[in-house]
Design a protein around this motif. Structure first.
Motif, short mmCIF file in Angstrom:
data_model
loop_
_atom_site.label_atom_id
_atom_site.label_comp_id
_atom_site.label_asym_id
_atom_site.label_seq_id
_atom_site.Cartn_x
_atom_site.Cartn_y
_atom_site.Cartn_z
N ARG A 163 -76.15 40.80 -21.93
CA ARG A 163 -77.14 41.63 -21.24
C ARG A 163 -76.58 43.02 -20.93
O ARG A 163 -77.28 44.02 -21.05
N ASP A 164 -75.33 43.09 -20.54
CA ASP A 164 -74.74 44.36 -20.10
C ASP A 164 -73.90 45.03 -21.18
O ASP A 164 -73.10 45.93 -20.87
N TRP A 165 -74.06 44.61 -22.43
CA TRP A 165 -73.21 45.16 -23.49
C TRP A 165 -73.46 46.65 -23.65
O TRP A 165 -74.60 47.10 -23.76
N PRO A 166 -72.40 47.47 -23.68
CA PRO A 166 -72.58 48.92 -23.77
C PRO A 166 -73.05 49.37 -25.15
O PRO A 166 -72.60 48.85 -26.18
N ALA A 167 -73.93 50.33 -25.17
CA ALA A 167 -74.41 50.90 -26.43
C ALA A 167 -73.25 51.55 -27.17
O ALA A 167 -72.36 52.17 -26.57
N GLY A 168 -73.25 51.43 -28.48
CA GLY A 168 -72.25 52.10 -29.29
C GLY A 168 -70.98 51.30 -29.54
O GLY A 168 -70.08 51.78 -30.24
N ARG A 169 -70.89 50.10 -28.99
CA ARG A 169 -69.69 49.27 -29.20
C ARG A 169 -70.08 48.06 -30.05
O ARG A 169 -70.93 47.26 -29.67
N ALA A 170 -69.44 47.91 -31.21
CA ALA A 170 -69.72 46.77 -32.08
C ALA A 170 -69.24 45.48 -31.42
O ALA A 170 -68.17 45.45 -30.78
N LEU A 171 -70.01 44.42 -31.59
CA LEU A 171 -69.66 43.11 -31.04
C LEU A 171 -69.45 42.14 -32.20
O LEU A 171 -70.39 41.55 -32.71
N PHE A 172 -68.22 42.02 -32.62
CA PHE A 172 -67.91 41.04 -33.66
C PHE A 172 -67.94 39.64 -33.05
O PHE A 172 -67.48 39.43 -31.92
N PHE A 173 -68.48 38.72 -33.79
CA PHE A 173 -68.67 37.35 -33.31
C PHE A 173 -67.95 36.40 -34.25
O PHE A 173 -68.31 36.25 -35.41
N ALA A 174 -66.87 35.77 -33.73
CA ALA A 174 -66.13 34.80 -34.54
C ALA A 174 -66.91 33.49 -34.58
O ALA A 174 -66.81 32.66 -33.68
N ASP A 175 -67.71 33.33 -35.61
CA ASP A 175 -68.63 32.21 -35.73
C ASP A 175 -68.05 31.18 -36.70
O ASP A 175 -67.86 31.48 -37.89
N LEU A 177 -69.41 28.84 -38.05
CA LEU A 177 -70.36 28.49 -39.11
C LEU A 177 -70.42 29.55 -40.20
O LEU A 177 -71.13 29.40 -41.19
N GLY A 178 -69.68 30.64 -40.03
CA GLY A 178 -69.57 31.61 -41.11
C GLY A 178 -70.14 32.97 -40.79
O GLY A 178 -70.91 33.15 -39.84
N GLY A 179 -69.75 33.93 -41.58
CA GLY A 179 -70.17 35.32 -41.45
C GLY A 179 -69.42 36.13 -42.49
O GLY A 179 -68.81 35.58 -43.41
N LYS A 180 -69.44 37.44 -42.34
CA LYS A 180 -68.68 38.29 -43.24
C LYS A 180 -67.18 37.98 -43.07
O LYS A 180 -66.73 37.68 -41.96
N PRO A 181 -66.38 38.07 -44.13
CA PRO A 181 -64.93 37.93 -43.95
C PRO A 181 -64.44 38.94 -42.91
O PRO A 181 -64.73 40.14 -43.01
N ALA A 182 -63.71 38.45 -41.92
CA ALA A 182 -63.36 39.31 -40.78
C ALA A 182 -62.59 40.55 -41.21
O ALA A 182 -62.90 41.66 -40.74
N ALA A 183 -61.61 40.40 -42.09
CA ALA A 183 -60.81 41.56 -42.48
C ALA A 183 -61.67 42.63 -43.14
O ALA A 183 -61.50 43.83 -42.90
N THR A 184 -62.63 42.21 -43.97
CA THR A 184 -63.52 43.15 -44.64
C THR A 184 -64.44 43.85 -43.64
O THR A 184 -64.63 45.07 -43.69
N ALA A 185 -65.00 43.07 -42.71
CA ALA A 185 -65.90 43.64 -41.71
C ALA A 185 -65.16 44.61 -40.80
O ALA A 185 -65.68 45.68 -40.46
N PHE A 186 -63.95 44.26 -40.40
CA PHE A 186 -63.18 45.15 -39.52
C PHE A 186 -62.83 46.46 -40.22
O PHE A 186 -62.92 47.55 -39.63
N ALA A 187 -62.44 46.37 -41.47
CA ALA A 187 -62.04 47.57 -42.21
C ALA A 187 -63.21 48.51 -42.43
O ALA A 187 -63.03 49.73 -42.55
N PRO A 215 -78.36 43.18 -30.93
CA PRO A 215 -78.34 44.26 -31.93
C PRO A 215 -76.94 44.75 -32.29
O PRO A 215 -76.76 45.33 -33.37
N ALA A 216 -75.96 44.54 -31.41
CA ALA A 216 -74.60 45.01 -31.71
C ALA A 216 -73.76 43.96 -32.43
O ALA A 216 -72.63 44.25 -32.84
N ALA A 217 -74.29 42.75 -32.58
CA ALA A 217 -73.48 41.63 -33.09
C ALA A 217 -73.27 41.71 -34.59
O ALA A 217 -74.19 42.03 -35.36
N ILE A 218 -72.05 41.39 -35.00
CA ILE A 218 -71.67 41.29 -36.41
C ILE A 218 -70.92 39.97 -36.58
O ILE A 218 -69.74 39.88 -36.23
#
Length: 247
Positions: A163-175, A177-187, A215-218
């Motif tokens: 609820r209080d997540w600041p605008a402009g800061r990406a929120l990576f989510f270690a899921d 169940l899967g997602g983008k490869p973390a190293a690729t997403a971070f780079a 909206p900030a979640a990756i």
């Protein structure tokens, strides 16, 4: 002619003190820190101690006096300014005390800017002794020669974090169940970022849906294996720091 010994020597004890430190402005150390210097490290008048204040940087100091209950130090020379660290937050779900201590220690060593603990439905622990956690972070920073302390927040619920997540800061989510490869997403990302990692039992379906809907979640994957909570937090931080060039 023998070489002049380095000063301060690499073996000099290190302490974080309330600042700001300044050349010629002596400081007194009491309590556990005085005991550490006088009884454990056995410093005496003229010995070197390295001081940090999380504000002005790192200082070489000389011991002016060393008593049983008080050690007086004279900051002589600033060795380096307070370090710049990447704008990265670690948002780990609370774990059992010994496992969360490991997260605090390694996140400090790896250079995070802030640690924002999160309480989720499957957390075994729901409270954190903040004074103890901060002391653990200071000890880790002293051991790894950091000049900047990560800020440690009191735990918040996952709902409050989102609820209080600041605008402009990406929120990576270690899921798990899967997602983008973390190293690729971070780079691929530049700018302020954070990662949220789960508890011993992982996130439940409702929590996962709530994070993914933000909206900030990756969502990212930390690989093909299910990692323990402390392993995920440490591995994700190391990956992000590598991608950010901090290594």
């Amino acid at each position: 002619m023998p070489a002049t010994p380095a000063w301060p020597p690499r073996s000099a004890p290190r302490l974080f003190l309330p600042g700001p430190l300044a050349s010629g402005a002596s400081v007194s150390v009491a309590g556990n820190q005085a005991h550490y210097l006088a009884k454990v490290m056995r410093v005496s008048e003229g010995d070197a101690v390295v001081l940090c204040d999380d504000a002005t940087g790192e200082w070489a100091a000389r011991v002016l006096s060393a008593g049983k209950r008080e050690v007086v130090l004279d900051p002589v020379e600033r060795l380096r300014p307070r370090e710049e660290v990447p704008d990265f937050w670690l948002c780990p779900a609370l774990l059992k005390k010994d496992r969360f201590d490991l997260v605090l220690e390694k996140a400090t060593e790896l250079g995070v800017r802030a640690i924002r603990p999160v309480v989720t439905r499957r957390c075994v622990a729901d409270k954190l002794n903040l004074d103890r956690a901060c002391a653990h972070v200071v000890e880790a920073a002293e051991q790894c020669a950091r000049t900047a302390l990560p800020h440690v927040d009191a735990p918040v619920s996952l709902d409050a974090l989102l609820r209080d997540w600041p605008a402009g800061r990406a929120l990576f989510f270690a899921d798990e169940l899967g997602g983008k490869p973390a190293a690729t997403a971070f780079a691929a990302h530049a700018g302020p970022a954070a990662i949220v990692t789960g508890p011993e039992g992982g996130f439940d379906d409702a929590e996962r849906d709530a994070i993914r809907a933000h909206p900030a979640a990756i969502p990212v994957s930390l690989g093909p294996r299910i990692l323990r909570g402390e392993t995920a937090a440490i591995a994700a931080t190391a990956l992000w720091m590598g991608a950010a060039g901090d290594w």
